[in-house]
Design a protein around this motif. Structure first.
Motif, PDB file in Angstrom:
ATOM      1  N   LEU A 348       0.616  -1.049   0.023  1.00 46.19           N
ATOM      2  CA  LEU A 348       0.296  -0.133   0.090  1.00 46.19           C
ATOM      3  C   LEU A 348       1.123   1.428   0.070  1.00 46.19           C
ATOM      4  N   GLU A 349       2.277   0.929   0.406  1.00 50.08           N
ATOM      5  CA  GLU A 349       2.897   2.671   0.028  1.00 50.08           C
ATOM      6  C   GLU A 349       3.171   2.397  -1.452  1.00 50.08           C
ATOM      7  N   GLU A 350       2.860   1.931  -1.995  1.00 48.16           N
ATOM      8  CA  GLU A 350       2.584   2.844  -3.814  1.00 48.16           C
ATOM      9  C   GLU A 350       1.779   3.271  -3.669  1.00 48.16           C
ATOM     10  N   VAL A 351       0.548   3.643  -2.948  1.00 49.28           N
ATOM     11  CA  VAL A 351       0.138   4.757  -2.847  1.00 49.28           C
ATOM     12  C   VAL A 351       0.359   5.926  -1.696  1.00 49.28           C
ATOM     13  N   ALA A 352       0.927   6.331  -1.181  1.00 47.76           N
ATOM     14  CA  ALA A 352       1.376   6.604  -0.835  1.00 47.76           C
ATOM     15  C   ALA A 352       2.599   7.434  -0.751  1.00 47.76           C
ATOM     16  N   ASP A 353       3.484   6.809  -1.959  1.00 45.80           N
ATOM     17  CA  ASP A 353       4.326   7.290  -2.216  1.00 45.80           C
ATOM     18  C   ASP A 353       3.995   8.409  -3.850  1.00 45.80           C
ATOM     19  N   SER A 354       2.828   8.207  -4.184  1.00 42.50           N
ATOM     20  CA  SER A 354       2.658   8.079  -5.669  1.00 42.50           C
ATOM     21  C   SER A 354       1.920  10.321  -5.493  1.00 42.50           C
ATOM     22  N   ASP A 355       2.249  10.542  -6.708  1.00 45.25           N
ATOM     23  CA  ASP A 355       1.879  11.814  -6.552  1.00 45.25           C
ATOM     24  C   ASP A 355       0.335  12.460  -7.261  1.00 45.25           C
ATOM     25  N   LEU A 356      -0.132  10.990  -7.425  1.00 47.44           N
ATOM     26  CA  LEU A 356      -2.236  11.557  -7.920  1.00 47.44           C
ATOM     27  C   LEU A 356      -2.362  10.078  -7.207  1.00 47.44           C
ATOM     28  N   LEU A 357      -3.501   9.990  -6.810  1.00 47.52           N
ATOM     29  CA  LEU A 357      -4.036   9.288  -6.542  1.00 47.52           C
ATOM     30  C   LEU A 357      -4.948   9.095  -7.359  1.00 47.52           C
ATOM     31  N   LEU A 358      -5.691   8.177  -8.014  1.00 45.01           N
ATOM     32  CA  LEU A 358      -7.015   7.521  -9.058  1.00 45.01           C
ATOM     33  C   LEU A 358      -8.217   7.047  -8.118  1.00 45.01           C
ATOM     34  N   HIS A 359      -8.723   7.259  -7.240  1.00 45.35           N
ATOM     35  CA  HIS A 359      -9.385   6.147  -6.587  1.00 45.35           C
ATOM     36  C   HIS A 359     -10.947   6.175  -6.750  1.00 45.35           C
ATOM     37  N   VAL A 360     -11.494   4.405  -7.463  1.00 52.26           N
ATOM     38  CA  VAL A 360     -11.928   4.061  -8.309  1.00 52.26           C
ATOM     39  C   VAL A 360     -13.483   4.219  -7.388  1.00 52.26           C
ATOM     40  N   VAL A 361     -14.424   4.238  -7.981  1.00 49.94           N
ATOM     41  CA  VAL A 361     -15.759   4.255  -7.639  1.00 49.94           C
ATOM     42  C   VAL A 361     -16.305   3.754  -8.028  1.00 49.94           C
ATOM     43  N   ASP A 362     -17.535   2.763  -8.001  1.00 45.60           N
ATOM     44  CA  ASP A 362     -18.846   1.364  -8.836  1.00 45.60           C
ATOM     45  C   ASP A 362     -19.442   2.436  -8.387  1.00 45.60           C
ATOM     46  N   GLY A 363     -19.967   3.211  -9.725  1.00 47.49           N
ATOM     47  CA  GLY A 363     -21.202   3.706  -9.306  1.00 47.49           C
ATOM     48  C   GLY A 363     -22.559   3.619  -9.534  1.00 47.49           C
ATOM     49  N   SER A 364     -21.580   2.426  -9.367  1.00 50.95           N
ATOM     50  CA  SER A 364     -23.744   1.249 -10.053  1.00 50.95           C
ATOM     51  C   SER A 364     -23.686   0.588  -8.245  1.00 50.95           C
ATOM     52  N   HIS A 365     -22.978   1.215  -7.545  1.00 48.25           N
ATOM     53  CA  HIS A 365     -23.702  -0.429  -6.342  1.00 48.25           C
ATOM     54  C   HIS A 365     -24.922   0.769  -5.184  1.00 48.25           C
ATOM     55  N   PRO A 366     -25.056   0.258  -4.453  1.00 49.84           N
ATOM     56  CA  PRO A 366     -26.231   1.061  -4.147  1.00 49.84           C
ATOM     57  C   PRO A 366     -25.733   2.168  -3.128  1.00 49.84           C
ATOM     58  N   ASP A 367     -24.597   1.998  -2.116  1.00 44.02           N
ATOM     59  CA  ASP A 367     -24.041   2.912  -1.396  1.00 44.02           C
ATOM     60  C   ASP A 367     -22.601   3.212  -1.834  1.00 44.02           C
ATOM     61  N   PRO A 368     -22.395   3.994  -2.781  1.00 40.21           N
ATOM     62  CA  PRO A 368     -21.173   4.354  -3.118  1.00 40.21           C
ATOM     63  C   PRO A 368     -20.544   5.608  -2.032  1.00 40.21           C
ATOM     64  N   GLU A 369     -20.674   6.003  -1.712  1.00 39.79           N
ATOM     65  CA  GLU A 369     -20.261   7.335  -0.564  1.00 39.79           C
ATOM     66  C   GLU A 369     -19.457   6.281   0.586  1.00 39.79           C
ATOM     67  N   GLY A 370     -20.547   4.623   1.079  1.00 39.79           N
ATOM     68  CA  GLY A 370     -20.083   4.131   1.814  1.00 39.79           C
ATOM     69  C   GLY A 370     -18.244   3.074   1.435  1.00 39.79           C
TER      70      GLY A 370
END
Length: 493
Positions: A348-370
């Protein structure tokens, strides 16, 4: 199969149907249109609510085709799911149980039934409470189940007590997720990380089984050991604990060595001034599909939770030709076991050391905010909360447009895409180019013709504003980073 949604208690009433008068009394409507007040204590749940054990409809994955059922029954565990609803809405509780059903199916189980009990907090002894545990036992017998899965992490004593009541194997959400990770880990590092998490989970849950767990020698009557073996030996459970601790220590050393190798690779990319982009998000949100769409990586794509665990790093380019790396990471889930977060920290340090994070969310999920909240909680645990973030709402082709609009209103840096159809991918490429760190040092240099490598780096790593071939070399005006500017200092025009 016919969907079922009923409550085992005849007196149970849904919270949404209750009404209260100005004095805090709960008004109950009788059949003859008369009503009588019942005192309601705001800190307590109604007796009917506590007595209710709700069946959650639509969880069963049992097949209707008899020929397939016979085949699957030979190889799949038959499970009943159980959950305690102590906070949030009933919809939240049912969504969590549906996610547990998907996890169980991913692990290779056949989900027969799911039940939810309304309680202020889980029972400290048997999780559901003794009476409801006995009702759960009746459901297990009626459905022919051989396993019960609880939608939280159980204390060792809770699991044992519930097993004693329902008379079948009981596991919790943590054990289920660890089992899925064990099935899907492929690389040497992934297998070591999963084994470490499993041993950390197992260590406090060892228990003895009377004399069969004892290796204390006491003469010929005690196992025929005879002379020289009398005295306080080491019990079986102590030996198991010692072996597990030794194995944990070895795995930590191995993973530490693998972490050094991973850091070396990251250091090489940083030395070459290549920006890094990490893809993170909820499991089954479409991270691998997005990586394939952006880079053609050919990573395994499957409509399954935790289909891929091992991170993949690929090179890509912005529309202007700037190179950057794109790293796919392990998916997250609600209540992700802390043992896994710790074991996968180096990944997971690949994320911490990155310059940009693409946070992918499933738009069809019943609770995407969760989903967004659950992922951000894990990112905070690995010190990645400060990385520049873009919310990428995937599966826009099947998502509700109102949900997409709601997410875009709440999240300032967001974009809707479909990795399956390609919708919004070009806009995402342009957004990545805009959000990546930009060279900010102006240079005006005359590079000799025998240093074509520097001209190439100017085009790859910098932003070339003007270029002209003259008699002594190539005259370039550009914006570059600090490292390249230092190398070009000798060639200032």
């Amino acid at each position: 199969m016919t969907e079922r949604h009923h409550i085992l208690s005849d007196n149970a009433a849904a919270l949404s149907d209750d009404a209260y008068d100005s004095d805090g009394f709960l008004i109950e409507e009788d059949g003859d249109d008369t009503s009588r007040p019942r005192l309601y204590d705001g800190d307590q749940l109604e007796r009917e609510e506590r007595a209710a054990l709700r069946r959650v409809a639509g969880l069963s994955t049992e097949l209707e085709d008899v020929t397939e059922v016979e085949y699957r029954q030979l190889r799949l565990e038959r499970v009943v799911l159980a959950s305690v609803w102590s906070e949030g809405t009933l919809e939240d509780a049912e969504n969590s149980l549906r996610e547990l059903a998907a996890l169980a199916e991913t692990a290779g189980a056949l989900v027969l039934e799911g039940v939810v009990q309304r309680r202020q907090k889980p029972d400290t002894a048997t999780y559901l409470g003794k009476g409801k545990a006995e009702e759960l036992r009746d459901i297990v017998i009626a459905e022919g189940a051989d396993t019960v899965i609880c939608d939280t992490e159980l204390a060792p004593s809770q699991r044992r007590a519930l097993e004693d009541v329902v008379k079948v194997k009981v596991i919790d959400r943590t054990a289920l997720i660890l089992d899925i990770f064990a099935q899907h880990a492929k690389s040497r590092e992934g297998k070591a990380q999963v084994e470490l998490a499993q041993l950390q989970y197992l260590l406090p849950r060892l228990r003895g089984w009377g004399e069969s767990m004892s290796r204390q020698a006491g003469g010929q009557a005690a196992g025929g050991q005879g002379m020289g073996s009398r005295g306080p030996g080491e019990t079986k459970i102590e030996l198991d604990r010692r072996r597990i601790n030794s194995r944990i220590a070895k795995l930590r050393r191995d993973i530490s060595g693998m972490k050094t190798h991973r850091e070396t690779k990251r250091g090489s990319r940083r030395a070459n001034a290549i920006p890094s982009v990490a893809i993170a998000g909820y499991t089954n949100a479409g991270k691998s599909s997005l990586l394939n769409r952006l880079t053609g990586a050919g990573v395994l794509v499957q409509n399954q939770l935790f289909a891929t665990l091992d991170p993949t790093v690929r090179r890509s380019e912005t529309p202007e030709g700037r190179e950057f790396t794109l790293a796919d990471t392990v998916g997250f889930v609600r209540q992700l076991p802390h043992q896994l977060v710790e074991a996968f920290r180096s990944t997971l340090e690949e994320v911490a050391d990155s310059d940009l994070l693409l946070h992918v969310v499933d738009g069809s999920h019943p609770d995407p905010e969760g989903q967004i909240s659950a992922v951000r909680a894990v990112l905070a645990d690995v010190d990645a909360a400060d990385v520049k973030e873009v919310i990428v709402v995937n599966k826009a082709d099947i998502a509700d447009p109102e949900v997409l609009d709601r997410i875009r209103r709440h999240e300032k840096h967001s974009i809707a895409v479909s990795a399956r159809t390609g919708e919004g991918i070009e806009e995402l490429r342009q957004l990545i180019a805009e959000e990546l760190p930009q060279p900010d040092i102006d240079v005006d240099v005359l590079v000799p013709y025998d240093r074509g490598d520097l001209v190439s780096r100017l085009h790859e790593e910098g932003e070339v504003l003007a270029s002209e071939h003259v008699g002594n070399g190539t005259r370039v005006t550009a914006k570059v980073n600090a490292d390249l500017a230092a190398e070009l200092a000798a060639y200032r025009a």
